[in-house]
Design a protein around this motif. Structure first.
Motif, short mmCIF file in Angstrom:
data_model
loop_
_atom_site.label_atom_id
_atom_site.label_comp_id
_atom_site.label_asym_id
_atom_site.label_seq_id
_atom_site.Cartn_x
_atom_site.Cartn_y
_atom_site.Cartn_z
N SER A 102 0.85 -1.19 0.00
CA SER A 102 0.00 0.00 0.00
C SER A 102 0.89 1.23 0.00
CB SER A 102 -0.93 -0.01 1.22
OG SER A 102 -0.17 0.00 2.41
N ASP A 123 1.56 4.94 5.89
CA ASP A 123 0.77 5.11 7.11
C ASP A 123 1.46 6.13 8.01
OD1 ASP A 123 -0.66 3.02 6.01
OD2 ASP A 123 -0.98 2.03 7.93
N HIS A 166 -4.03 5.64 7.34
CA HIS A 166 -3.60 4.50 6.53
C HIS A 166 -3.62 4.81 5.05
CE1 HIS A 166 -3.09 0.46 5.06
NE2 HIS A 166 -4.31 0.42 4.53
N ASP A 167 -2.61 4.32 4.32
CA ASP A 167 -2.58 4.30 2.86
C ASP A 167 -2.67 5.71 2.26
OD1 ASP A 167 -2.37 3.08 0.39
OD2 ASP A 167 -4.51 2.59 0.23
N ARG A 219 3.51 2.96 -4.94
CA ARG A 219 3.12 1.58 -4.65
C ARG A 219 3.99 0.53 -5.33
NH1 ARG A 219 -1.87 4.18 -4.22
NH2 ARG A 219 -3.02 3.65 -2.31
#
Length: 322
Positions: free
Chosen positions: A241, A244, A281-282, A315
């Motif tokens: 991913s 974070d 997150h992400d 990514r």
């Protein structure tokens, strides 16, 4: 297969004899050129030349997380080519080896070499994402070159700890986990902004988050290790991913004790949580600004102070042999 082996002779957990054994083992399975680094940044220069020459199928880094970071930045000096991502193998030789262990490699250099040779024999590899940090346009740090990181970056408190450890290493101290623990305590006792942070996080489509004391950016989990104990600041972080973030807006004695205990007892399912904890997150793109210059680190390497850093999660950036 043609491969370049970049060897850090100052790697803390491998002797010259062990390095010779590893070189012979790798050379038995590929056409190997082994080069020993001679100065800070040499690993980056060697990897860049290998990438730009197009003559190497693989670059192997033998050293700690700092050596790996330099090699990655050399391989990706011109950015990732989606059609032909560079290939990297890592033989852990440092005191912590977060990146190699996060990939699932053994922490022992000899065992890791065996695992890499097995992976090459079966053509086993993995494409992973990386983080990219750069100076923010319009800020005092606009001219700071972009730099890749493999597992984490920190702006504020934890980067201050890394800076303290590096100062001790420059005086001849060994990089041990006990040294890190002592510097965490000293950084906390001398942190002037632990009750009212200076950091603001900005990201597209969301309100800014202000007054952060600590900001840890993770590209994978765990965040680091204390001996053999993995510490998860962002358990959902992954090489698959984007990035974070764990941010803390308060570092009073009670808050530090609570979040420190949560970090020490963290698991892949649960990291630090609470009223003063921010977990995101992400994230593909975001920026951290500070009202005053603060320490900045990437992959455990202290990079001085910054007032603003822009982060990008890429990514698919690198192929690793696992």
């Amino acid at each position: 297969m043609r491969a370049l082996l970049v060897v850090n002779p100052a790697a803390t957990t491998t002797s010259a004899r062990t390095r010779d054994v590893l070189i012979h083992a790798l050379a038995s399975e590929m056409k190997l050129e082994a080069v020993t680094t001679e100065y800070r940044g040499h690993a980056r220069d060697l990897a860049r030349r290998a990438a730009e020459s197009g003559e190497m199928d693989l670059v192997v880094a033998l050293g700690g997380d700092g050596t790996v970071n330099e090699v990655v930045n050399g391989l990706l000096h011109n950015g990732p080519d989606p059609g032909l991502l560079p290939r990297l193998a890592v033989v852990p030789g440092g005191s912590t080896n977060v990146f190699a262990r996060a990939l699932g490699l053994p922490n022992d250099a000899v065992e890791a070499t065996g695992a890499i040779l097995d992976a090459l024999a079966t053509r086993s590899e993995r494409t992973i994402g990386l983080g990219l940090a750069a100076g923010t346009p319009g800020s005092d740090d606009e001219a700071v070159p972009a730099r890749w990181f493999t597992f984490n970056a920190g702006f504020g408190f934890d980067a201050g700890v890394v800076g303290r450890v590096e100062q001790h290493r420059e005086r001849g101290k060994r990089s041990t986990h006990a040294l890190y623990v002592r510097q965490v305590i000293r950084q906390f006792l001398e942190e002037p902004h632990r009750r009212h942070g200076l950091i603001t996080l900005e990201r597209p489509g969301a309100e800014p988050v202000e007054d952060l004391v600590l900001s840890i950016i993770c590209n994978t989990a765990p965040y680091t290790y204390l001996g053999n104990r993995p510490l998860y600041s962002s358990p959902t972080a992954s090489f698959d991913s984007a990035l974070d973030v764990l941010g803390l807006s308060r570092m009073s004695t009670s808050a530090a004790a609570r979040y420190g205990t949560q970090l020490l007892t963290s698991t892949p399912a649960r990291g630090p949580q609470g009223r003063h904890a921010l977990s995101l997150h992400d994230l593909t793109d975001f920026t951290l600004h500070s009202k005053a210059p603060l320490p900045f680190q990437m992959d455990g390497d202290h990079l001085g102070v910054r007032t603003s850093v822009t982060f990008t999660g890429v990514r698919r950036a690198l192929r690793v042999i696992v």
